[in-house]
Design an enzyme around this catalytic site. Structure first.
Site, PDB file in Angstrom:
ATOM      1  N   HIS A  57       0.833  -1.210   0.000  1.00  0.00           N
ATOM      2  CA  HIS A  57       0.000   0.000   0.000  1.00  0.00           C
ATOM      3  C   HIS A  57       0.861   1.250   0.000  1.00  0.00           C
ATOM      4  O   HIS A  57       1.531   1.564   0.990  1.00  0.00           O
ATOM      5  CB  HIS A  57      -0.918   0.013   1.236  1.00  0.00           C
ATOM      6  CG  HIS A  57      -1.941   1.110   1.190  1.00  0.00           C
ATOM      7  ND1 HIS A  57      -3.280   0.872   1.029  1.00  0.00           N
ATOM      8  CD2 HIS A  57      -1.814   2.457   1.264  1.00  0.00           C
ATOM      9  CE1 HIS A  57      -3.944   2.023   1.014  1.00  0.00           C
ATOM     10  NE2 HIS A  57      -3.066   3.009   1.158  1.00  0.00           N
ATOM     11  N   HIS A  59       1.388   5.472  -2.004  1.00  0.00           N
ATOM     12  CA  HIS A  59       0.874   6.556  -2.866  1.00  0.00           C
ATOM     13  C   HIS A  59       2.048   7.199  -3.573  1.00  0.00           C
ATOM     14  O   HIS A  59       2.626   8.169  -3.073  1.00  0.00           O
ATOM     15  CB  HIS A  59       0.109   7.589  -2.031  1.00  0.00           C
ATOM     16  CG  HIS A  59      -1.142   7.040  -1.436  1.00  0.00           C
ATOM     17  ND1 HIS A  59      -2.374   7.191  -2.023  1.00  0.00           N
ATOM     18  CD2 HIS A  59      -1.338   6.279  -0.336  1.00  0.00           C
ATOM     19  CE1 HIS A  59      -3.296   6.561  -1.283  1.00  0.00           C
ATOM     20  NE2 HIS A  59      -2.686   6.002  -0.253  1.00  0.00           N
ATOM     21  N   GLN A 152      -9.646   9.725  -4.858  1.00  0.00           N
ATOM     22  CA  GLN A 152      -9.355  10.386  -3.577  1.00  0.00           C
ATOM     23  C   GLN A 152     -10.529  11.201  -3.036  1.00  0.00           C
ATOM     24  O   GLN A 152     -10.769  11.232  -1.834  1.00  0.00           O
ATOM     25  CB  GLN A 152      -8.117  11.283  -3.742  1.00  0.00           C
ATOM     26  CG  GLN A 152      -7.794  12.185  -2.575  1.00  0.00           C
ATOM     27  CD  GLN A 152      -7.113  11.455  -1.426  1.00  0.00           C
ATOM     28  OE1 GLN A 152      -5.949  11.104  -1.505  1.00  0.00           O
ATOM     29  NE2 GLN A 152      -7.856  11.203  -0.355  1.00  0.00           N
ATOM     30  N   HIS A 214      -9.391   1.862   0.223  1.00  0.00           N
ATOM     31  CA  HIS A 214      -9.235   2.505   1.520  1.00  0.00           C
ATOM     32  C   HIS A 214     -10.593   2.321   2.185  1.00  0.00           C
ATOM     33  O   HIS A 214     -11.613   2.769   1.650  1.00  0.00           O
ATOM     34  CB  HIS A 214      -8.959   3.994   1.338  1.00  0.00           C
ATOM     35  CG  HIS A 214      -7.572   4.295   0.867  1.00  0.00           C
ATOM     36  ND1 HIS A 214      -7.097   3.917  -0.356  1.00  0.00           N
ATOM     37  CD2 HIS A 214      -6.552   4.955   1.490  1.00  0.00           C
ATOM     38  CE1 HIS A 214      -5.838   4.330  -0.476  1.00  0.00           C
ATOM     39  NE2 HIS A 214      -5.483   4.956   0.624  1.00  0.00           N
ATOM     40  N   GLU A 217     -11.125   4.275   7.008  1.00  0.00           N
ATOM     41  CA  GLU A 217      -9.921   4.915   7.565  1.00  0.00           C
ATOM     42  C   GLU A 217     -10.394   6.089   8.418  1.00  0.00           C
ATOM     43  O   GLU A 217     -10.296   7.256   8.036  1.00  0.00           O
ATOM     44  CB  GLU A 217      -8.986   5.402   6.448  1.00  0.00           C
ATOM     45  CG  GLU A 217      -7.664   5.935   7.001  1.00  0.00           C
ATOM     46  CD  GLU A 217      -6.734   6.490   5.929  1.00  0.00           C
ATOM     47  OE1 GLU A 217      -7.111   6.489   4.752  1.00  0.00           O
ATOM     48  OE2 GLU A 217      -5.627   6.935   6.303  1.00  0.00           O
ATOM     49  N   ASP A 313       2.400   3.228   2.902  1.00  0.00           N
ATOM     50  CA  ASP A 313       1.377   4.242   2.657  1.00  0.00           C
ATOM     51  C   ASP A 313       1.973   5.563   2.150  1.00  0.00           C
ATOM     52  O   ASP A 313       1.652   6.004   1.063  1.00  0.00           O
ATOM     53  CB  ASP A 313       0.506   4.463   3.901  1.00  0.00           C
ATOM     54  CG  ASP A 313      -0.857   5.086   3.583  1.00  0.00           C
ATOM     55  OD1 ASP A 313      -1.172   5.251   2.398  1.00  0.00           O
ATOM     56  OD2 ASP A 313      -1.599   5.397   4.533  1.00  0.00           O
TER      57      ASP A 313
HETATM   58 ZN   LIG Z   1      -3.479   5.077   1.440  1.00  0.00          ZN
END
Ligand SMILES: [Zn+2]
Length: 433
Positions: A57, A59, A152, A214, A217, A313
């Protein structure tokens, strides 16, 4: 003649004095004490040879952008999303590619050879998608990259409307993005969140793709999207192909409810990725004291037979100013936050950034056995516990039998009367009496 022979290695499963023989990029034999002619022979000197680290995971579109256009002052998830929103219109494809390439250099140095990265698909230009597809192509000789289409701003919530958002996400998949993502807890309502999970799982089923969302979270104990994700996985026959990332709300949920939820997740063969460095810093921000840790229930999920990986992450981005692509640092944090301190649990933390993460990505031929790809890392440590304790130096990193990176052993010279000349803080140097 072999291409490569590593001998006198310790393996993560505890075997010692092992030889690993490599021919044509594959492991042909793993056995005790084999010595045979090879073009390259490496004496591991009893140190740990591990399959490479895998990050389930990440970005990569935001990585190494810390401070652009400004730093996240509060350190919260929501300010991070706001800073990212300010940066997005300023991004160029070249800058994205160059930052991601620099991160991939760091990754190789740390023995991290496969990365699943989410990529923001809210921008109708798909600038980040094109940039990361280019990075994927360039790093293919040394890093296996998987891209996840990550809306997002919420696939239903985004300002241009659900239809256009869904169309943009589909165009990203058409261009070669591998996995369908989502962010149900960020949609406007619980009902919209559930609908987004349904629509995105249906899209993945239609296209024969994997899912990685996701999911929950947040610190909201009443968030229920993991349940929906498990349900849709089962309804659409996607068992084993769906990952829930973060699942932070499970930390705060009612224990009775979790006793129902975990078996549902196991039944759906849902995979889980927890991101300890980020969860421990972003969650619990609305608490005074006691402050919740916000990491999902890793030992309980593992005990139920659910595959759990730890992800990095973020590294130096709007959400997290630290990080270096070091998956041992990630596992080290996971071990502490989840209090996984028994010998067995420490081994599980090591697996969460190696074998378990490889399973999340669906990598084939991963591991230290005959027939597997000759991908491995030689660590300056005797075993996984010492590797975690020291975040051990990656002495040599190989992919398909080719040396990709080397780091000198970390040793401190000492200038102390009557004491040894050097130390590497190794367990082997401790007096035993
Ligand atoms: Zn993430």
């Amino acid at each position: 003649m072999l291409d490569l022979l590593i001998h006198n290695a310790s393996l993560p499963d505890g075997r010692t004095n092992m030889s690993v023989a490599v021919q044509n990029g594959r492991i042909v034999e793993v056995t005790v004490g084999l010595i045979a002619p090879a073009h390259e022979t490496v004496d591991a000197q009893g140190q740990l040879l591990s399959p490479p680290f895998i990050d389930a995971h990440f970005h990569m579109d935001a990585t190494l952008s810390y401070g652009m256009p400004r730093a996240n002052a509060s350190g919260t998830l929501l300010e991070g999303i706001a800073v990212w929103g300010e940066l997005k219109p300023l991004l160029t494809q070249e800058a994205l590619v160059e930052r991601a390439m620099a991160y991939c250099d760091w990754a190789v140095a740390k023995g991290l050879l496969a990365i699943r990265t989410h990529v923001d698909v809210c921008d109708p230009r798909l600038l980040a998608v094109d940039a990361l597809l280019e990075v994927k192509r360039r790093v293919a000789p040394y890093i296996e990259m998987q891209l996840v289409a990550f809306p997002q701003n919420g696939v239903l919530r985004g300002t241009t409307g659900p239809q256009e958002h869904m169309d943009t996400l589909k165009r990203a998949l058409d261009r070669g993005v591998d996995v369908v993502g989502g962010i149900p807890h960020f949609e406007r309502t619980m009902a919209d969140g559930a609908l987004s999970v349904k629509l995105l799982c249906e899209l993945a089923a239609e296209r024969g793709l994997r899912v990685d969302m996701h999911c929950d979270e947040s610190d909201d104990p009443h968030s229920r999207h993991v349940e929906t994700l498990a349900f849709e996985t089962q309804r659409l026959g996607l068992q084993g192909r769906v990952t829930g990332s973060h699942l932070s709300s499970m930390h705060s949920m009612d224990n009775y409810y979790v006793s129902k939820l975990i078996p549902l997740m196991a039944e759906a063969d849902l995979q889980v990725v927890s991101n300890p460095l980020i969860n421990i810093t972003l969650q619990g921000r609305h608490d005074s004291y006691p402050k919740r840790r916000g990491m999902t229930r890793v030992p309980e999920l593992l005990a139920a037979g659910i595959n759990v990986a730890f992800g990095q992450d973020c590294t130096m981005d709007p959400w997290y100013s630290l990080g270096s692509g070091d998956m041992l640092e990630v596992a080290h944090m996971g071990l502490h936050v989840a209090q996984m301190t028994s010998q067995a649990a420490i081994g599980q933390c090591f697996e969460a950034v190696t074998r378990n993460a490889a399973r999340v990505l669906g990598l084939s031929d991963y591991g230290l056995a005959a027939g597997c790809n000759a991908d491995f890392v030689l660590l300056q440590a005797a075993d996984p516990m010492e590797a975690l304790r020291l975040r051990a130096t990656r002495l040599r990193v190989y992919r398909r039998g080719k040396l990709l990176a080397q780091t000198p052993a970390a040793t401190s010279q000492l200038h102390l009367a009557g004491r040894p000349e050097s130390t590497a803080c190794r367990a082997e140097s401790i007096p035993r009496f």
